[in-house]
Design a protein around this motif. Structure first.
Motif, PDB file in Angstrom:
ATOM      1  N   LEU A   1       2.314  -0.254 -10.953  1.00 18.63           N
ATOM      2  CA  LEU A   1       1.043  -0.197 -10.221  1.00 18.63           C
ATOM      3  C   LEU A   1       0.165  -1.386 -10.571  1.00 18.63           C
ATOM      4  O   LEU A   1      -0.460  -2.002  -9.691  1.00 18.63           O
ATOM      5  CB  LEU A   1       0.317   1.116 -10.548  1.00 18.63           C
ATOM      6  N   ARG A   2       0.104  -1.719 -11.836  1.00 16.29           N
ATOM      7  CA  ARG A   2      -0.706  -2.859 -12.239  1.00 16.29           C
ATOM      8  C   ARG A   2      -0.159  -4.158 -11.659  1.00 16.29           C
ATOM      9  O   ARG A   2      -0.921  -5.059 -11.276  1.00 16.29           O
ATOM     10  CB  ARG A   2      -0.757  -2.939 -13.767  1.00 16.29           C
TER      11      ARG A   2
ATOM     12  N   ARG B   1       2.780   9.176 -10.449  1.00 12.75           N
ATOM     13  CA  ARG B   1       1.991   9.199 -11.685  1.00 12.75           C
ATOM     14  C   ARG B   1       1.277  10.537 -11.852  1.00 12.75           C
ATOM     15  O   ARG B   1       1.206  11.092 -12.956  1.00 12.75           O
ATOM     16  CB  ARG B   1       0.972   8.059 -11.684  1.00 12.75           C
ATOM     17  N   ALA B   2       0.789  11.092 -10.749  1.00 11.67           N
ATOM     18  CA  ALA B   2       0.127  12.398 -10.824  1.00 11.67           C
ATOM     19  C   ALA B   2       1.126  13.488 -11.209  1.00 11.67           C
ATOM     20  O   ALA B   2       0.807  14.393 -11.988  1.00 11.67           O
ATOM     21  CB  ALA B   2      -0.529  12.726  -9.486  1.00 11.67           C
TER      22      ALA B   2
ATOM     23  N   GLN C   1       2.234   1.649  -3.453  1.00 10.02           N
ATOM     24  CA  GLN C   1       1.180   2.099  -4.361  1.00 10.02           C
ATOM     25  C   GLN C   1       0.907   3.589  -4.201  1.00 10.02           C
ATOM     26  O   GLN C   1       0.698   4.310  -5.183  1.00 10.02           O
ATOM     27  CB  GLN C   1      -0.105   1.299  -4.114  1.00 10.02           C
ATOM     28  N   GLY C   2       0.917   4.057  -2.952  1.00 13.67           N
ATOM     29  CA  GLY C   2       0.717   5.490  -2.722  1.00 13.67           C
ATOM     30  C   GLY C   2       1.830   6.310  -3.348  1.00 13.67           C
ATOM     31  O   GLY C   2       1.571   7.362  -3.954  1.00 13.67           O
TER      32      GLY C   2
ATOM     33  N   ARG D   1       6.354   7.340 -16.877  1.00 15.08           N
ATOM     34  CA  ARG D   1       4.943   7.124 -16.544  1.00 15.08           C
ATOM     35  C   ARG D   1       4.521   5.703 -16.922  1.00 15.08           C
ATOM     36  O   ARG D   1       3.776   5.050 -16.176  1.00 15.08           O
ATOM     37  CB  ARG D   1       4.082   8.157 -17.271  1.00 15.08           C
TER      38      ARG D   1
ATOM     39  N   GLU E   1      -1.335  -4.609  -8.094  1.00 12.91           N
ATOM     40  CA  GLU E   1      -2.754  -4.815  -7.842  1.00 12.91           C
ATOM     41  C   GLU E   1      -3.027  -6.308  -7.633  1.00 12.91           C
ATOM     42  O   GLU E   1      -2.345  -7.176  -8.224  1.00 12.91           O
ATOM     43  CB  GLU E   1      -3.580  -4.319  -9.037  1.00 12.91           C
TER      44      GLU E   1
ATOM     45  N   ARG F   1       0.831  -1.206   0.000  1.00 13.32           N
ATOM     46  CA  ARG F   1       0.000   0.000   0.000  1.00 13.32           C
ATOM     47  C   ARG F   1       0.867   1.257   0.000  1.00 13.32           C
ATOM     48  O   ARG F   1       0.549   2.245  -0.674  1.00 13.32           O
ATOM     49  CB  ARG F   1      -0.936  -0.021   1.214  1.00 13.32           C
TER      50      ARG F   1
ATOM     51  N   ARG G   1       1.297   6.275  -7.156  1.00  9.20           N
ATOM     52  CA  ARG G   1       0.178   7.127  -7.588  1.00  9.20           C
ATOM     53  C   ARG G   1       0.570   8.608  -7.537  1.00  9.20           C
ATOM     54  O   ARG G   1       0.207   9.393  -8.417  1.00  9.20           O
ATOM     55  CB  ARG G   1      -1.046   6.861  -6.711  1.00  9.20           C
TER      56      ARG G   1
ATOM     57  N   VAL H   1       2.979   3.060 -14.274  1.00 10.37           N
ATOM     58  CA  VAL H   1       1.687   2.405 -14.488  1.00 10.37           C
ATOM     59  C   VAL H   1       1.853   0.890 -14.486  1.00 10.37           C
ATOM     60  O   VAL H   1       1.029   0.145 -13.914  1.00 10.37           O
ATOM     61  CB  VAL H   1       1.066   2.896 -15.807  1.00 10.37           C
TER      62      VAL H   1
END
Length: 257
Positions: A248-249, A20-21, A13-14, A241, A252, A10, A17, A245
């Motif tokens: 991140l995938r 990514r932003a 992932q944070g 990026r 998941e 987690r 993200r 991504v």
């Protein structure tokens, strides 16, 4: 162990993200803003340099004679050539730090920020030197105030009783000499003042022309820097990026993919 692993996932992932932003494409606007500030900084540096050159030239105009003023094109031309040579180092010194900080903040290699080859320095084109005012022009500009002593001393030659006492007529040659000297001094002073005024206008014109050329080269240079840096960052941001991504995938749960 499973709880610690889930917490680490987690957390990661944070982080991804958030990254990514940050890689959402705002780097172009940030690059443009940074270079706009660089241009303002360069303009301020140019103004300070021009003011210094104007003051130096003003002192030379005021304190030297014809020969000293005649060397102004040589002196000012050399100073402007040195100022033009300092343009590219100034651009690099002011543009590279914020742009490399931008790349580093995006998680990219700051070495991506490459301003490219330096351009030709601003041209130094001086206006023609001002012509010295001619003596006939100065004689006409001397005005009645300058001629009045000479006319008063010359009136006895015309038979007019300006000096009724016979003994004072012996002073006529002296009065004539003093009057001629006064007129000559007035004309010489006017000639020097006119020469200083002409050179002052010449310096202002030369510095204005150089400032315009400098500003044009700065504008084109920063546009080129923005193009090169923006293109490099576009490719690096897109690649990074895609990596974010993909990671991140991969993090998941299999059922959420």
């Amino acid at each position: 162990m499973n709880d610690r692993h889930a917490a680490a996932v987690r957390t990661r992932q944070g982080e991804l993200r958030a990254e990514r932003a940050a890689l959402g494409g705002g780097h172009r606007a940030e690059t443009r803003s940074a270079l706009a500030l660089v241009r303002l900084d360069l303009a301020a540096a140019l103004r300070a340099e021009v003011l210094g050159l104007r003051a130096d030239a003003g002192r030379r105009i005021a304190r030297t004679g014809d020969r000293g003023r005649a060397r102004l094109p040589e002196v000012l031309g050399a100073a402007l050539t040195e100022a033009a040579a300092r343009l590219e180092p100034r651009v690099r010194a002011r543009a590279l730090p914020p742009l490399r900080a931008l790349a580093g903040g995006l998680g990219l290699d700051p070495a991506l920020v490459d301003p490219g080859s330096p351009p030709q320095p601003p041209p130094v084109r001086l206006p023609p030197p001002p012509a010295l005012p001619g003596w006939p022009h100065l004689l006409l500009r001397a005005g009645p105030g300058a001629w009045r002593p000479l006319l008063a001393a010359a009136l006895p030659l015309l038979g007019l009783p300006v000096l009724p006492l016979t003994g004072l007529r012996a002073l006529l040659p002296l009065l004539m000499g003093l009057s001629v000297a006064a007129v000559a001094g007035t004309i010489v002073a006017q000639r020097a003042a006119a020469d200083r005024a002409r050179w002052g206008g010449w310096v202002a014109e030369a510095l204005e022309g150089f400032g315009a050329a400098y500003d044009t080269v700065v504008g084109r240079r920063l546009i080129e820097v923005e193009r090169r840096v923006g293109t490099a960052l576009d490719a690096a941001v897109a690649a990074r990026r895609a990596e974010v991504v993909a990671e991140l995938r991969a993090l998941e749960p299999s059922g959420a993919r």
